[in-house]
Design an enzyme around this catalytic site. Structure first.
Site, mmCIF file in Angstrom:
data_model
loop_
_atom_site.group_PDB
_atom_site.id
_atom_site.type_symbol
_atom_site.label_atom_id
_atom_site.label_comp_id
_atom_site.label_asym_id
_atom_site.label_seq_id
_atom_site.Cartn_x
_atom_site.Cartn_y
_atom_site.Cartn_z
ATOM 1 C CG PHE A 1 40.794 -5.228 3.934
ATOM 2 C CD1 PHE A 1 39.410 -4.735 3.671
ATOM 3 C CD2 PHE A 1 41.010 -6.497 3.050
ATOM 4 C CE1 PHE A 1 38.327 -5.573 2.951
ATOM 5 C CE2 PHE A 1 39.885 -6.997 2.546
ATOM 6 C CZ PHE A 1 38.839 -6.611 2.196
ATOM 7 C CG HIS A 2 46.979 -2.560 4.364
ATOM 8 N ND1 HIS A 2 48.118 -2.735 3.592
ATOM 9 C CD2 HIS A 2 46.571 -3.605 5.219
ATOM 10 C CE1 HIS A 2 48.427 -4.242 4.216
ATOM 11 N NE2 HIS A 2 47.532 -4.616 4.964
ATOM 12 N N PRO A 3 43.317 0.866 5.430
ATOM 13 C CG PRO A 3 41.329 1.249 6.292
ATOM 14 C CD PRO A 3 42.379 0.063 5.648
ATOM 15 C CG HIS B 1 49.267 -0.373 0.713
ATOM 16 N ND1 HIS B 1 49.665 -1.054 2.155
ATOM 17 C CD2 HIS B 1 49.917 0.531 0.571
ATOM 18 C CE1 HIS B 1 50.669 -0.107 2.512
ATOM 19 N NE2 HIS B 1 50.749 0.594 1.627
#
Length: 396
Positions: A331-333, A157
């Site tokens: 920080f949504h990998p 995101h």
């Protein structure tokens, strides 16, 4: 259960008025983002306990740390997975480096569970000979299992961080930039466990649609009573808020690929943000949604001034470019070790998270998500872990 969720222990007048502006812009209020249709605006619920951050260590490890069958090694660098040869290779352990002890091998009698995240897990698989054969040969790594999907399908995101200067508003910028303000913040937290020191990374949340062509909320906001140039940088010396917006369902796909067979060399991470026409259009439209909210009467008393990206930028091309300039990871990998059916040649793990073509190895982290969730990824990742735990127990 163990994973604690609470309402936030703070209120900000400037955020309350921003929420009112959202309602005026046609976004409804909600008290629950988990009712099937998450469109609406309200404060985030947070992972806290009485104003303290609640994390997986506190929730799951503290109660188990005295168990005789649990040993925790910290400050330990994992170098690669140990593999045995055979018709079907088997993962037999992990090779690590520990301070003062050098290299060691931890052997597994049943399974190795790889939970290094959507960046670290594909890196370790590739270093261990599991991944795209051409990439492995490029680095002189013997191919254990040719899995072309390892390190592909990276999704994240991208948060587009609009900053608005405001007048006559209390924000963290002004409170935290003076000794008196810092003292008040500390005192409130000491006495009440509330206020700015109890703040989660973001406070106000809203889900809405970037345009009418979407039948469900496709963008999410993280709104904060503060602003700064970049994470880790000082707060600005003027009152401001940040309204970060992200495309919940990006169509761009990136990669994670090793650059060396040295495990201490960071992999090449290419998110490829905004690489599709749809993602660029959603980015431009979402910045227009932010502007529409800021223009509402409920927020007008603050005389909002668009500091970033700047009101002079209006066209789709300008806004899409500026979205990339002011955007950062949230920080949504996910997605780099995706799960899938047997006929999906890009799937890395099967529906029970077992690595294809390798015995004794599962991946349990956000990398197994085939598609990114339409919201934050922390709690969904814990749900994956709990489901995997039940499968592991069944396999005894």
């Amino acid at each position: 259960g163990e994973w604690r969720i609470e309402h936030q222990r703070l209120k900000w007048k400037v955020l309350e008025d921003f929420a009112d502006a959202c309602v005026q812009a046609g976004i409804p209020r909600t008290r629950d983002f988990n009712r099937g249709d998450n469109e609406g605006v309200d404060y985030f619920e947070v992972n806290q306990r009485s104003g303290w951050r609640w994390n997986t260590s506190k929730a799951f490890l503290r109660a188990a740390e005295k168990r005789p069958n649990l040993t925790l090694w910290h400050s330990t660098h994992v170098m690669e997975l140990e593999m045995s040869a055979g018709e079907k290779p088997r993962c037999t352990g992990v090779r690590v480096e520990r301070p003062g002890e050098g290299e060691l091998t931890a052997h597994a009698s049943r399974e190795v569970i790889l939970s290094a995240g959507a960046i670290g897990s594909p890196q370790l698989l590739q270093l261990s000979g599991i991944g795209p054969a051409d990439l492995l040969r490029e680095h002189d790594i013997p191919v254990v299992a040719d899995l072309p999907g390892v390190g592909e399908n990276l999704q994240d995101h991208l948060q587009i961080r609009s900053v608005y200067k405001v007048h006559g508003a209390k924000t963290l910028n002004t409170m935290a930039n003076s000794l008196t303000g810092k003292a008040r913040i500390g005192l409130e937290y000491l006495i009440k466990r509330s206020g700015p020191m109890s703040m989660a990374p973001s406070q106000l949340c809203l889900f809405t649609r970037s345009s009418e062509e979407y039948k469900h909320a496709n963008i999410e906001y993280h709104v904060q009573p503060l602003s700064l140039d970049a994470f880790g940088q000082p707060l600005h010396d003027f009152p401001a808020i940040t309204a970060s917006v992200c495309n919940l369902n990006p169509t761009s796909r990136g990669t994670v690929r090793i650059r060396s067979r040295d495990s201490k060399t960071a992999p090449a991470i290419a998110p490829n943000y905004l690489s599709t026409e749809e993602d660029r259009k959603v980015a431009a439209d979402s910045l227009r949604v932010t502007r529409r909210i800021a223009e509402q009467q409920a927020f007008a008393k603050y005389q909002p001034e668009e500091f970033k990206p700047g009101a002079q930028y209006q066209t789709d091309d300008e806004l899409a470019k500026l979205a990339g300039d002011i955007g950062t990871t949230i920080f949504h990998p996910v997605g780099t070790t995706r799960m899938g059916r047997e006929d999906d040649h890009m799937a890395v793990v099967d529906p029970k998270l077992r690595v294809r073509g390798v015995a004794g190895l599962r991946v349990v982290d956000a990398g197994v998500m085939p598609t990114i969730t339409s919201g934050n990824t922390n709690s969904p990742t814990l749900m994956i872990a709990e489901k995997a735990a039940s499968w592991i127990l069944e396999s005894k």
